[in-house]
Motif scaffolding. Structure first.
Motif, PDB file in Angstrom:
ATOM      1  N   GLY A 151     -24.924   9.040  23.783  1.00 11.63           N
ATOM      2  CA  GLY A 151     -24.477  10.257  23.119  1.00 11.63           C
ATOM      3  C   GLY A 151     -25.402  10.745  22.025  1.00 11.63           C
ATOM      4  N   ARG A 152     -26.464   9.988  21.728  1.00 14.48           N
ATOM      5  CA  ARG A 152     -27.377  10.402  20.665  1.00 14.48           C
ATOM      6  C   ARG A 152     -28.088  11.702  21.015  1.00 14.48           C
ATOM      7  NH1 ARG A 152     -32.982   8.538  19.114  1.00 14.48           N
ATOM      8  NH2 ARG A 152     -33.207   9.078  16.903  1.00 14.48           N
ATOM      9  N   ALA A 153     -28.536  11.825  22.263  1.00 14.78           N
ATOM     10  CA  ALA A 153     -29.245  13.041  22.662  1.00 14.78           C
ATOM     11  C   ALA A 153     -28.356  14.270  22.511  1.00 14.78           C
ATOM     12  CB  ALA A 153     -29.745  12.921  24.099  1.00 14.78           C
ATOM     13  N   GLU A 154     -27.092  14.138  22.876  1.00 15.14           N
ATOM     14  CA  GLU A 154     -26.174  15.271  22.760  1.00 15.14           C
ATOM     15  C   GLU A 154     -25.998  15.688  21.298  1.00 15.14           C
ATOM     16  OE1 GLU A 154     -24.974  13.118  26.583  1.00 15.14           O
ATOM     17  OE2 GLU A 154     -25.749  12.585  24.603  1.00 15.14           O
ATOM     18  N   LYS A 155     -25.923  14.702  20.402  1.00 14.11           N
ATOM     19  CA  LYS A 155     -25.803  15.014  18.974  1.00 14.11           C
ATOM     20  C   LYS A 155     -27.063  15.709  18.452  1.00 14.11           C
ATOM     21  CE  LYS A 155     -21.712  13.480  17.879  1.00 14.11           C
ATOM     22  NZ  LYS A 155     -20.650  14.427  17.412  1.00 14.11           N
ATOM     23  N   LEU A 156     -28.210  15.264  18.926  1.00 20.06           N
ATOM     24  CA  LEU A 156     -29.464  15.885  18.499  1.00 20.06           C
ATOM     25  C   LEU A 156     -29.581  17.310  19.033  1.00 20.06           C
ATOM     26  CD1 LEU A 156     -31.886  12.853  18.996  1.00 20.06           C
ATOM     27  CD2 LEU A 156     -31.017  13.751  16.825  1.00 20.06           C
ATOM     28  N   ALA A 157     -29.126  17.519  20.276  1.00 20.14           N
ATOM     29  CA  ALA A 157     -29.143  18.869  20.840  1.00 20.14           C
ATOM     30  C   ALA A 157     -28.222  19.794  20.053  1.00 20.14           C
ATOM     31  CB  ALA A 157     -28.734  18.836  22.313  1.00 20.14           C
ATOM     32  N   GLU A 158     -27.106  19.239  19.602  1.00 22.76           N
ATOM     33  CA  GLU A 158     -26.191  20.031  18.763  1.00 22.76           C
ATOM     34  C   GLU A 158     -26.883  20.437  17.465  1.00 22.76           C
ATOM     35  OE1 GLU A 158     -22.070  19.273  16.249  1.00 22.76           O
ATOM     36  OE2 GLU A 158     -22.334  18.240  18.166  1.00 22.76           O
ATOM     37  N   ALA A 159     -27.578  19.495  16.824  1.00 22.47           N
ATOM     38  CA  ALA A 159     -28.288  19.803  15.577  1.00 22.47           C
ATOM     39  C   ALA A 159     -29.385  20.832  15.809  1.00 22.47           C
ATOM     40  CB  ALA A 159     -28.888  18.522  14.994  1.00 22.47           C
ATOM     41  N   CYS A 160     -30.059  20.738  16.944  1.00 22.75           N
ATOM     42  CA  CYS A 160     -31.120  21.691  17.265  1.00 22.75           C
ATOM     43  C   CYS A 160     -30.548  23.102  17.368  1.00 22.75           C
ATOM     44  CB  CYS A 160     -31.792  21.288  18.572  1.00 22.75           C
ATOM     45  SG  CYS A 160     -33.230  22.286  19.003  1.00 22.75           S
TER      46      CYS A 160
END
Length: 298
Positions: A151-160
């Motif tokens: 789920g880390r990638a999804e959180k980073l995409a949200e921040a982006c």
């Protein structure tokens, strides 16, 4: 690919070339299959925005968006639909396992703009930015392919997505205010002693510059937070992610260079600079963590 599906993808590609501006430069970095999917996604986003911007009453627009939701779901279920871009979108959703909830989140965000109302806190604004920007990024990483890492990638995409949307908000402060839309949180306006009327002024006051610099610092922080995402995206998608992020980061840099005077004229990058950033993304030179500038807070 059937003739009808091929025609739908051509429709989306033509619309994207005509309208996508910042984003279309980056689409060119993808192989044809993924480029088609990105164009299908963009066409959906463009049409959703257009339904909210067309002439008519708020009730009529709300009804149009409701019908659009129904048509979207019908297309995703494989049923005949009217809008020519939806077969391509439905195909892209199936190919890349894009969760439909992200597409509905975008419609949710557009509906929020039908009756503009102030955002009391940044948390409120964050929820809006998630719908209109982060949800789009989450669709994109499904198209490109990515390693979730729990789920880390999804959180980073949200921040982006938050970083990109905050950049848009800073660029369009005066234009939005003239339409009755104030996206800057009221708690921040109060903190710096800025009234909403000042956002329509041709010249920013010192306190407004300080407020915009504060929001700029917030955007830079989100760019920095999102920077590890590029290592979790599949190699084929890394150049397009780098191009999108660095075009918008360059736009924020230009806003900061102008000392946050976004009222006199709309800040934009010339086409040659967008092209240069896109070419640079191919080499990976721009795919690096984004430093936070100093001195933006009063």
């Amino acid at each position: 690919m059937t003739d009808a599906l091929d025609a739908s993808y051509r429709f989306c590609g033509d619309l994207s070339r005509r309208e996508a501006k910042n984003f279309y430069y980056s689409f060119l970095l993808l192989p044809p299959r993924l480029r088609r999917s990105m164009c299908a996604l963009y066409a959906f986003l463009r049409h959703t925005d257009d339904l909210a911007d067309e002439p008519g009453s708020i009730d009529a627009k709300r009804s149009s968006l409701l019908s659009w939701r129904v048509e979207l779901d019908r297309a995703l279920d494989g049923n005949p639909i009217a809008w020519p871009g939806l077969p391509a979108l439905a195909d892209a959703v199936q190919q890349h396992s894009i969760p439909p909830k992200f597409l509905h989140a975008v419609i949710d965000g557009v509906e929020m703009d039908l009756e503009p109302r102030p955002f009391s806190t940044f948390q409120d604004l964050h929820a809006y930015c998630y719908r209109v920007a982060s949800a789009v990024g989450l669709c994109c990483i499904h198209i490109w392919g990515y390693n979730s890492e729990g789920g880390r990638a999804e959180k980073l995409a949200e921040a982006c997505g938050i970083a990109l949307q905050l950049t848009n908000i800073l660029r369009d402060v005066r234009e939005d205010a003239e339409l009755g839309r104030v996206y800057l949180p009221m708690e921040d306006l109060d903190r710096f002693g800025v009234s909403p009327d000042e956002l329509r002024s041709p010249v920013p006051s010192d306190r407004l510059r300080q407020l915009l610099a504060f929001e700029g610092r917030r955007a830079y922080d989100y760019y920095g937070e999102a920077s590890p995402l590029i290592r979790l995206v599949a190699p084929v998608g890394r150049p397009v992610l780098a191009a999108i992020v660095n075009i918008y980061r360059a736009l924020l840099d230009e806003i900061a260079r102008r000392d946050y005077d976004v009222l006199a004229a709309r800040v934009a990058l010339p086409p040659w600079r967008k092209a240069a950033i896109t070419v640079g993304a191919l080499t990976g030179r721009l795919a690096r963590p984004v430093p936070r500038p100093e001195g933006l807070l009063p």
